[in-house]
Motif scaffolding. Structure first.
Motif, PDB file in Angstrom:
ATOM      1  N   GLY A  55      12.505  25.710 -13.946  1.00 40.08           N
ATOM      2  CA  GLY A  55      12.610  27.345 -13.664  1.00 40.08           C
ATOM      3  C   GLY A  55      11.754  27.092 -11.943  1.00 40.08           C
ATOM      4  O   GLY A  55      11.123  26.188 -11.660  1.00 40.08           O
ATOM      5  N   PRO A  56      12.246  27.997 -11.670  1.00 39.11           N
ATOM      6  CA  PRO A  56      11.487  28.748 -10.123  1.00 39.11           C
ATOM      7  C   PRO A  56       9.895  29.043 -10.521  1.00 39.11           C
ATOM      8  O   PRO A  56       9.578  28.977 -11.666  1.00 39.11           O
ATOM      9  N   ALA A  57       9.344  28.821  -9.419  1.00 38.00           N
ATOM     10  CA  ALA A  57       7.880  29.198  -9.573  1.00 38.00           C
ATOM     11  C   ALA A  57       7.982  30.569  -9.017  1.00 38.00           C
ATOM     12  O   ALA A  57       8.152  31.219  -8.417  1.00 38.00           O
ATOM     13  N   VAL A  58       6.275  31.286  -9.871  1.00 39.70           N
ATOM     14  CA  VAL A  58       6.491  32.709  -9.666  1.00 39.70           C
ATOM     15  C   VAL A  58       5.037  32.430  -8.978  1.00 39.70           C
ATOM     16  O   VAL A  58       3.815  31.347  -9.228  1.00 39.70           O
ATOM     17  N   THR A  59       4.484  33.697  -7.859  1.00 39.85           N
ATOM     18  CA  THR A  59       3.273  33.878  -7.230  1.00 39.85           C
ATOM     19  C   THR A  59       2.672  35.163  -8.429  1.00 39.85           C
ATOM     20  O   THR A  59       3.404  35.902  -8.986  1.00 39.85           O
ATOM     21  N   PRO A  60       1.584  35.150  -8.115  1.00 41.80           N
ATOM     22  CA  PRO A  60       0.805  35.591  -9.201  1.00 41.80           C
ATOM     23  C   PRO A  60       0.957  36.692  -8.411  1.00 41.80           C
ATOM     24  O   PRO A  60       1.089  38.063  -9.250  1.00 41.80           O
ATOM     25  N   LYS A  61       0.952  37.411  -7.176  1.00 39.84           N
ATOM     26  CA  LYS A  61       0.906  38.315  -6.596  1.00 39.84           C
ATOM     27  C   LYS A  61       2.768  39.035  -7.045  1.00 39.84           C
ATOM     28  O   LYS A  61       2.426  40.600  -7.043  1.00 39.84           O
ATOM     29  N   SER A  62       3.610  38.800  -6.914  1.00 43.22           N
ATOM     30  CA  SER A  62       5.132  38.784  -7.811  1.00 43.22           C
ATOM     31  C   SER A  62       4.759  39.443  -8.835  1.00 43.22           C
ATOM     32  O   SER A  62       5.609  40.749 -10.174  1.00 43.22           O
ATOM     33  N   LEU A  63       3.457  39.803 -10.250  1.00 44.16           N
ATOM     34  CA  LEU A  63       3.190  39.813 -10.763  1.00 44.16           C
ATOM     35  C   LEU A  63       2.430  40.875 -11.908  1.00 44.16           C
ATOM     36  O   LEU A  63       2.426  41.762 -12.396  1.00 44.16           O
ATOM     37  N   ASP A  64       1.639  41.062 -10.894  1.00 43.88           N
ATOM     38  CA  ASP A  64       0.139  42.179 -10.505  1.00 43.88           C
ATOM     39  C   ASP A  64      -0.174  41.927  -8.802  1.00 43.88           C
ATOM     40  O   ASP A  64      -0.426  41.163  -8.237  1.00 43.88           O
ATOM     41  N   PRO A  65       0.463  43.352  -8.708  1.00 41.03           N
ATOM     42  CA  PRO A  65       0.529  43.913  -6.942  1.00 41.03           C
ATOM     43  C   PRO A  65      -0.977  43.532  -6.447  1.00 41.03           C
ATOM     44  O   PRO A  65      -1.888  43.154  -5.843  1.00 41.03           O
ATOM     45  N   LYS A  66      -2.340  43.582  -7.539  1.00 35.74           N
ATOM     46  CA  LYS A  66      -3.688  43.472  -7.313  1.00 35.74           C
ATOM     47  C   LYS A  66      -3.632  42.460  -6.830  1.00 35.74           C
ATOM     48  O   LYS A  66      -5.040  42.094  -6.174  1.00 35.74           O
ATOM     49  N   GLN A  67      -3.671  41.116  -7.544  1.00 34.50           N
ATOM     50  CA  GLN A  67      -3.842  39.610  -6.890  1.00 34.50           C
ATOM     51  C   GLN A  67      -3.250  39.254  -5.992  1.00 34.50           C
ATOM     52  O   GLN A  67      -2.130  39.953  -4.625  1.00 34.50           O
ATOM     53  N   LYS A  68      -4.752  38.490  -5.111  1.00 34.97           N
ATOM     54  CA  LYS A  68      -3.944  38.061  -3.805  1.00 34.97           C
ATOM     55  C   LYS A  68      -3.555  37.118  -3.520  1.00 34.97           C
ATOM     56  O   LYS A  68      -3.527  36.553  -2.392  1.00 34.97           O
ATOM     57  N   GLU A  69      -3.723  36.126  -4.486  1.00 30.81           N
ATOM     58  CA  GLU A  69      -2.594  34.878  -4.647  1.00 30.81           C
ATOM     59  C   GLU A  69      -1.119  34.945  -4.097  1.00 30.81           C
ATOM     60  O   GLU A  69      -0.766  35.480  -4.855  1.00 30.81           O
ATOM     61  N   HIS A  70      -0.485  34.184  -2.822  1.00 30.02           N
ATOM     62  CA  HIS A  70       0.294  33.696  -2.678  1.00 30.02           C
ATOM     63  C   HIS A  70       0.920  32.857  -3.028  1.00 30.02           C
ATOM     64  O   HIS A  70       2.679  32.468  -2.674  1.00 30.02           O
ATOM     65  N   ARG A  71       0.815  31.285  -3.814  1.00 30.70           N
ATOM     66  CA  ARG A  71       1.101  30.299  -3.624  1.00 30.70           C
ATOM     67  C   ARG A  71       2.325  30.488  -4.637  1.00 30.70           C
ATOM     68  O   ARG A  71       1.596  30.807  -5.992  1.00 30.70           O
ATOM     69  N   PRO A  72       2.794  29.429  -4.139  1.00 35.66           N
ATOM     70  CA  PRO A  72       4.061  29.363  -5.718  1.00 35.66           C
ATOM     71  C   PRO A  72       3.638  28.679  -7.088  1.00 35.66           C
ATOM     72  O   PRO A  72       3.276  27.792  -6.621  1.00 35.66           O
ATOM     73  N   LEU A  73       3.792  29.227  -8.241  1.00 35.22           N
ATOM     74  CA  LEU A  73       3.459  28.695  -9.470  1.00 35.22           C
ATOM     75  C   LEU A  73       4.243  28.449 -10.379  1.00 35.22           C
ATOM     76  O   LEU A  73       5.070  29.145 -11.029  1.00 35.22           O
ATOM     77  N   THR A  74       4.205  27.228 -10.993  1.00 40.23           N
ATOM     78  CA  THR A  74       4.566  26.560 -12.064  1.00 40.23           C
ATOM     79  C   THR A  74       4.116  26.666 -13.890  1.00 40.23           C
ATOM     80  O   THR A  74       4.419  27.394 -14.272  1.00 40.23           O
TER      81      THR A  74
END
Length: 86
Positions: A55-74
């Motif tokens: 599956g594709p990685a997801v950034t915390p910011k894409s799930l919650d705009p308040k997050q400052k984390e931009h790294r793609p995580l799996t």
């Protein structure tokens, strides 16, 4: 080892070369699953162990705009242990 998936459930695997040692589903939402292999004889020297997840990685910011984390995580993992079995 305990592992969790980020953003979606994923199938994870542990392998050494062409030998699959573990395959299982990792939960999401902060829940953890145990990834454990059976007893294995390890040769002397360096052995590369592959831990993969689909599956594709997801950034915390894409799930919650308040997050400052931009790294793609799996996945996230904790408690990785190698045990000696007599």
């Amino acid at each position: 080892m305990q592992a969790t998936s980020f953003g979606q459930e994923r199938i994870a695997a542990i392998a050494v070369g062409d030998t699959q040692l573990y395959t299982g589903k990792l939960p999401t939402g902060g829940a953890f699953a145990t990834m454990q292999t059976g007893v294995r004889d390890w040769p002397a020297g360096i052995t590369e162990v592959y831990i993969t997840a689909d599956g594709p990685a997801v950034t915390p910011k894409s799930l919650d705009p308040k997050q400052k984390e931009h790294r793609p995580l799996t996945v996230g993992a904790t408690g990785l242990k190698l045990e000696v079995v007599p």
